[in-house]
Design an enzyme around this catalytic site. Structure first.
Site, PDB file in Angstrom:
ATOM      1  N   LYS A 113       0.860  -1.181   0.000  1.00 21.05           N
ATOM      2  CA  LYS A 113       0.000   0.000   0.000  1.00 21.05           C
ATOM      3  C   LYS A 113       0.895   1.230   0.000  1.00 21.05           C
ATOM      4  CE  LYS A 113      -3.883   1.795   2.814  1.00 21.05           C
ATOM      5  NZ  LYS A 113      -4.704   1.487   4.013  1.00 21.05           N
ATOM      6  N   SER A 187      -9.467   1.242   3.147  1.00 23.76           N
ATOM      7  CA  SER A 187      -8.599   2.067   2.335  1.00 23.76           C
ATOM      8  C   SER A 187      -7.505   1.279   1.610  1.00 23.76           C
ATOM      9  CB  SER A 187      -7.926   3.123   3.228  1.00 23.76           C
ATOM     10  OG  SER A 187      -7.091   2.527   4.206  1.00 23.76           O
ATOM     11  N   SER A 211      -9.669  -0.976   7.451  1.00 23.72           N
ATOM     12  CA  SER A 211      -9.092  -0.754   6.116  1.00 23.72           C
ATOM     13  C   SER A 211      -8.308  -1.918   5.539  1.00 23.72           C
ATOM     14  CB  SER A 211      -8.198   0.494   6.139  1.00 23.72           C
ATOM     15  OG  SER A 211      -8.985   1.651   6.258  1.00 23.72           O
TER      16      SER A 211
END
Length: 536
Positions: A113, A187, A211
């Site tokens: 990420k 996310s 997330s």
């Protein structure tokens, strides 16, 4: 001329017997290992026996990224490819030949990420305001992975500054490979979609209010939000350090267990990791037992059901599978006051912490980037239409004002929740677990199937009827395992939620459930490519 003997009735039997004997004597040829189904231990075994190299493995994943990320279904998960991945793989192959593998992640590609600091690749947090930012050093977890022999293959898309839907001003919208009209959730949406599409064997996400877990269930992969303090947060762009944690996403519980053991340890730069001293493990695979559900007591949090009948049906089928494996399943209820305060408690902590902590992070960057939350808010107002490859992200940027207007970290509201509210929530959930003698509480990770992208609700802090942020309010671990699919082919995940540092137990239970159900499927939009068989 010599005459051949006339066949007898016994000849066919003799020939058949000879054929069987020769077949038995010949070495058995193993069926090729399919890349899209391979676990990390299977990949390691193939590299050890010479039927695969890390360089070849990186090449296979790069072909999948090329075919499916910006072409074909255009999943749009990748922000930055590592141009040195093949070179690193070649060096690790040479090291394996000379010295043997460093461990169970040697030569294994990983996607990160894009809020994990990488000293050799930009770290943008998904924002056009941080384009080109090269942090001074790797995040602690990135260093641990590289030291273990893992290869950073790519940085992937996320909700901008880890808030809201799976959309960012620098990466745009990531799509769900199971259904391109549906959200992969945020996310860590780029990580979830990338692992589902098999862009790498392992992915790293972060979790502040769900997330890691939302993308895990929406994309049909395994994910772990670990105990707060089990994994270091240093070098990860913060959202709210009281809740933040990194964690792995992968295709199986085994792969999550392998990855977790490589990343634990006390980090002097992260005070929270001191909580893990004497409690962390370096090998979680030893807890993976197919019969772990036998004799287990599992609580069902039905407060988080009743929102989607197909999701509920999958969860009921999952409970039946657990009973069949020997588990005792009991219903548990969360008190109304607890359900009522979870969103407010979350917001009171998360909003002011981001204002202060993102400012601290920005202060570590090179000149030329914003230096405060206020500057981020002001700069966001300069991008009101697509420009230079960037796209507006008004829904996330609207949160800047909510964050700026929230009472600060010295306010009575913040201090009351931090010092009294969060311990109260933790004590209440510990009481539910202990009074019912539970090994874990299970619930649908997302109570509804993934939403349509064009009708997604306005993003904000975790809330609604999902249970995910209880794991953040308490700091407890939550393991997500694929449980099944709706009639429209959308994944449903089930959460295994337990007390602090219960990762060994949760991984055991999740593994046993996974082995009993085998609910993971390759997305229809990212099928296997020709030539992906390993060991042919």
């Amino acid at each position: 001329m010599r005459m051949m003997p006339k066949p007898t009735s016994a000849t066919p039997r003799l020939l058949a017997a000879l054929t069987l004997a020769l077949a038995a004597a010949a070495p058995a040829r193993a069926a090729p290992l399919e890349l899209t189904q391979a676990s990390i231990p299977q990949l390691e075994k193939a590299m050890s026996d010479g039927s695969l190299t890390s360089e070849q493995l990186v090449g296979l994943y790069l072909k999948r990224i090329e075919a499916y990320d910006k072409q074909g279904p255009k999943i749009n998960a990748v922000i930055t490819l590592n141009p040195h991945a093949l070179e690193t793989a070649r060096a690790l192959d040479a090291e394996r030949r000379a010295k043997g593998p460093r461990g169970p992640l040697h030569g294994i590609p990983v996607i990160l990420k894009d809020n994990y600091n990488t000293a050799d690749l930009p770290t943008t947090a998904g924002s056009f305001m941080l384009k080109g930012s090269i942090p001074p050093q790797d995040a602690f977890l990135v260093k641990k992975l590289r030291d273990a022999g893992a290869i950073v293959l790519a940085k992937v898309n996320l909700s901008e500054f880890a808030s809201g839907g799976a959309h960012s001003s620098i990466g745009g919208q990531t799509l769900n490979p199971h259904d391109l009209t549906r959200t992969p959730s945020g996310s860590s949406g780029g990580t979830g979609a990338g692992i589902a599409a098999v862009f790498a064997a392992l992915g790293m996400g972060t979790d502040t209010g769900g997330s890691i877990r939302g993308p895990s269930t929406s994309n049909g992969v395994v994910g772990l939000k670990p105990t707060h303090g089990l994994l270091s947060r240093s070098g990860i762009v913060p959202l709210a350090l009281s809740f933040d944690t990194g964690g792995p996403l992968a295709g199986s519980v085994t792969d999550v267990a392998v990855a977790l053991g490589a990343m634990t340890g006390v980090d002097p730069a992260d005070e929270a990791t001191r909580k893990s001293q004497g409690k962390f493990q370096t090998d979680y695979t030893r807890y993976l037992k197919a019969d772990a559900l036998k004799g287990a007591r599992i609580g069902v949090a039905r407060d988080f059901m009743g929102q989607d009948e197909e999701v509920d049906w999958v969860i009921e089928a999952s409970l039946a599978a657990m009973r069949k494996q020997g588990a005792t399943v009991v219903d548990v209820k969360y008190p109304k006051w607890l359900l009522g305060v979870k969103t407010e408690f979350y917001n009171v902590i998360r909003r002011p912490e981001f204002v202060a902590q993102i400012t601290d992070y920005l202060g570590t960057l090179k000149p030329g980037f914003p230096r405060s939350h206020k500057e981020l808010m002001e700069l966001s107002q300069t991008l009101t239409s697509p420009r230079d490859g960037f796209v507006p992200n008004e829904s996330r940027w609207a949160l800047f004002k909510q964050e700026a207007d929230a009472p600060g970290m010295d306010s009575p509201q913040y201090l009351a929740v931090r010092d009294h509210g969060l311990p109260l929530v933790r004590q209440e959930i510990e009481g539910i677990l202990s009074s019912n003698q539970l090994d874990a509480i299970v619930y649908p990770t997302s109570p509804r199937r993934p939403a349509k992208i064009d009708t997604d609700p306005a993003p904000g802090a975790a809330g609604g009827e999902s249970a995910t942020n209880f794991a953040n309010l308490t700091g407890f671990p939550d393991l997500i395992v694929p449980a099944g699919f709706t009639t429209g082919g959308l994944p449903v995940g089930i959460s295994f939620f337990g007390p602090a540092f219960s990762e060994p137990k949760l991984l055991a239970l999740g593994y046993a459930f996974e082995q009993a159900t085998h609910a993971r499927r390759l997305p229809v939009n990212t099928p296997a490519l020709a030539g992906e068989g390993i060991g042919r």
